[in-house]
Design an enzyme around this catalytic site. Structure first.
Site, PDB file in Angstrom:
ATOM      1  N   HIS A  35      55.849 -53.487  -6.327  1.00  0.00           N
ATOM      2  CA  HIS A  35      56.353 -53.504  -7.701  1.00  0.00           C
ATOM      3  C   HIS A  35      56.663 -54.926  -8.156  1.00  0.00           C
ATOM      4  O   HIS A  35      57.358 -55.675  -7.474  1.00  0.00           O
ATOM      5  CB  HIS A  35      57.631 -52.656  -7.767  1.00  0.00           C
ATOM      6  CG  HIS A  35      58.435 -52.837  -9.012  1.00  0.00           C
ATOM      7  ND1 HIS A  35      59.620 -53.552  -9.048  1.00  0.00           N
ATOM      8  CD2 HIS A  35      58.224 -52.401 -10.277  1.00  0.00           C
ATOM      9  CE1 HIS A  35      60.110 -53.538 -10.272  1.00  0.00           C
ATOM     10  NE2 HIS A  35      59.284 -52.863 -11.044  1.00  0.00           N
ATOM     11  N   GLU A  64      53.808 -42.475 -10.300  1.00  0.00           N
ATOM     12  CA  GLU A  64      54.830 -43.394  -9.804  1.00  0.00           C
ATOM     13  C   GLU A  64      56.242 -42.975 -10.212  1.00  0.00           C
ATOM     14  O   GLU A  64      56.470 -42.583 -11.359  1.00  0.00           O
ATOM     15  CB  GLU A  64      54.530 -44.796 -10.339  1.00  0.00           C
ATOM     16  CG  GLU A  64      55.506 -45.871  -9.897  1.00  0.00           C
ATOM     17  CD  GLU A  64      55.052 -47.245 -10.350  1.00  0.00           C
ATOM     18  OE1 GLU A  64      55.915 -48.120 -10.536  1.00  0.00           O
ATOM     19  OE2 GLU A  64      53.834 -47.452 -10.509  1.00  0.00           O
ATOM     20  N   ASP A 124      53.545 -43.818 -14.622  1.00  0.00           N
ATOM     21  CA  ASP A 124      54.867 -44.154 -14.094  1.00  0.00           C
ATOM     22  C   ASP A 124      55.929 -43.479 -14.951  1.00  0.00           C
ATOM     23  O   ASP A 124      56.015 -43.730 -16.152  1.00  0.00           O
ATOM     24  CB  ASP A 124      55.038 -45.673 -14.138  1.00  0.00           C
ATOM     25  CG  ASP A 124      56.361 -46.161 -13.554  1.00  0.00           C
ATOM     26  OD1 ASP A 124      57.174 -45.326 -13.123  1.00  0.00           O
ATOM     27  OD2 ASP A 124      56.564 -47.387 -13.539  1.00  0.00           O
ATOM     28  N   LYS A 178      53.004 -45.778 -18.942  1.00  0.00           N
ATOM     29  CA  LYS A 178      54.287 -45.103 -18.793  1.00  0.00           C
ATOM     30  C   LYS A 178      54.204 -43.687 -19.348  1.00  0.00           C
ATOM     31  O   LYS A 178      53.555 -43.428 -20.370  1.00  0.00           O
ATOM     32  CB  LYS A 178      55.373 -45.874 -19.538  1.00  0.00           C
ATOM     33  CG  LYS A 178      55.587 -47.291 -19.023  1.00  0.00           C
ATOM     34  CD  LYS A 178      56.126 -47.322 -17.608  1.00  0.00           C
ATOM     35  CE  LYS A 178      56.413 -48.737 -17.152  1.00  0.00           C
ATOM     36  NZ  LYS A 178      57.069 -48.785 -15.827  1.00  0.00           N
ATOM     37  N   GLU A 216      59.971 -48.965  -5.592  1.00  0.00           N
ATOM     38  CA  GLU A 216      60.583 -50.087  -6.309  1.00  0.00           C
ATOM     39  C   GLU A 216      62.092 -49.960  -6.390  1.00  0.00           C
ATOM     40  O   GLU A 216      62.789 -50.959  -6.582  1.00  0.00           O
ATOM     41  CB  GLU A 216      59.999 -50.221  -7.710  1.00  0.00           C
ATOM     42  CG  GLU A 216      60.433 -49.168  -8.706  1.00  0.00           C
ATOM     43  CD  GLU A 216      59.927 -49.455 -10.112  1.00  0.00           C
ATOM     44  OE1 GLU A 216      60.739 -49.926 -10.927  1.00  0.00           O
ATOM     45  OE2 GLU A 216      58.755 -49.215 -10.386  1.00  0.00           O
ATOM     46  N   ASP A 234      59.361 -53.550  -3.097  1.00  0.00           N
ATOM     47  CA  ASP A 234      59.637 -54.737  -3.911  1.00  0.00           C
ATOM     48  C   ASP A 234      60.359 -55.749  -3.028  1.00  0.00           C
ATOM     49  O   ASP A 234      61.424 -55.458  -2.476  1.00  0.00           O
ATOM     50  CB  ASP A 234      60.500 -54.322  -5.110  1.00  0.00           C
ATOM     51  CG  ASP A 234      60.866 -55.462  -6.042  1.00  0.00           C
ATOM     52  OD1 ASP A 234      61.267 -56.527  -5.553  1.00  0.00           O
ATOM     53  OD2 ASP A 234      60.792 -55.273  -7.269  1.00  0.00           O
TER      54      ASP A 234
END
Length: 362
Positions: A299, A223, A197, A168, A249, A272
């Site tokens: 995701h 992401e 992400d 992250k 996602e 997703d």
């Protein structure tokens, strides 16, 4: 006859298996929406969707009050017709998360029933492109972890034979993001995939700035750098960086994916299955991406996405985040960093019915 005679929905709460944080939120719990469908010929299917802590009762109310009454008497084998009719019945609340999640719980139940009736695993019924798919680890990359913890987690994943990890980003200081990612890359070497992400936390200008700081670390993708509805911003970023931009996602319709692909604003599609509304629209997005020569790396929901990724040729990765172990008897099979497609007919998820019953929300 595959006529639906009974449809039931219920809610199950599952605590998170570990602390999970990103730039904008924390994973509070998994509110899991189940739908059970039975047919006149004895067929049975179980489907599900989820939230990460809010809105579960709203989805449940939509299912019970509006959608499930439309199911009884329908032919369970006609998944496309059922999906379209139910979507039309809730047009006033679409496109949106609540409706998509409700549709997904029903649609996955119908696909489970359909595959069981055919005696085939879902991944074979839906295409059967491959029998295994690489996994990348997210559990060692949460934003609250220290740099040393990030490095240790990534090295453990590499030692376990997994081909990639996701970290992250979104620290207040861009240099801190770059330092954390750089430390992981230095520890892992070049022959290993590292993804980042930002969880929709950045502006286009800031995403471009951070992408330039991160480019030397040879990232597999960047992401959700921006809010999902900022297609123009993603288009600008995709043109400004060599890092593939990953989105999906937080997108709830096929049309959103089509717009991203048309504008070449996405290099990785992360559709997703719960948030897009089920297996029926998920496959359409995956095939749309294939037509545009773009890979699919969905995701979350690894237990279901293993089968869907095995069904299509342009899948590249499944995200490893264990979250169903409290209500399943077995886990996905992993060999050399790859998840094996299940052999059992249906979705291939071995539900623990007693554990589910214990966690049902009254």
């Amino acid at each position: 006859m595959s006529t639906i005679t009974r449809a039931e929905a219920y809610l199950v709460d599952i605590p998170v298996e570990t602390v999970r944080t990103d730039a904008v939120q924390a994973f509070l719990k998994q509110e899991t929406l189940f739908v059970e469908v039975r047919t006149a010929d004895g067929g049975h299917g179980t489907g599900y969707a989820y939230t990460i802590g809010t809105g579960g009762t709203a989805v449940l109310a939509l299912l019970r009050d509006y959608l499930l009454p439309h199911l009884v008497g329908r032919d369970a084998a006609r998944v496309e017709a059922v999906w379209r009719d139910l979507h039309a019945a809730t047009r006033a609340t679409a496109v949106g998360a609540i409706t998509s999640l409700a549709l997904a719980a029903i649609d996955t139940a119908l696909w489970d029933l359909r595959a069981r009736a055919a005696g085939l695993p879902l991944w074979v019924l839906a295409g059967g492109a491959k029998d295994r798919i690489p996994l990348y680890d997210t559990e060692g990359g949460w934003l609250h972890l220290t740099e040393d913890e990030l490095v240790a987690g990534a090295k453990a994943s590499q030692a376990a034979g997994w081909p990639g990890v996701k970290l992250k980003v979104g620290k207040p200081n861009p240099a801190e993001d770059a330092a954390r990612i750089g430390a992981v890359r230095a520890a892992l070497g070049d022959d290993f995939d590292v993804m980042v992400d930002a969880n929709q936390s950045l502006t286009a200008a800031e995403a471009i700035r951070r992408a330039r700081l991160l480019e030397p670390h040879q990232l597999a993708w960047f992401e959700e750098p921006l809010p999902a509805d900022d297609v123009a911003g993603h288009e600008l970023l995709a043109r400004a960086t060599s890092i593939p931009v990953a989105v999906g996602e937080s997108m709830y319709s096929i049309g959103q994916f089509a717009e991203y692909l048309r504008r070449q604003a996405a290099g990785v599609v992360q559709v997703d299955v719960a948030r897009i509304g089920g297996i029926t629209p998920w496959l359409k997005v995956a095939h749309l991406a294939e037509a545009c020569n773009v890979v699919v790396c969905p995701h979350f929901l690894m237990e279901l996405h293993v089968s869907l990724c095995a069904a299509v040729p342009n899948s590249r990765y499944v995200e490893h985040i264990p979250q169903l172990r409290a209500i399943t008897r077995t886990e996905i099979a992993i060999v050399d960093g790859h998840a094996l497609a299940p052999a059992e007919p249906g979705l291939g998820i071995d539900w623990d019915r007693d554990a589910i019953e214990d966690r049902r929300v009254a």
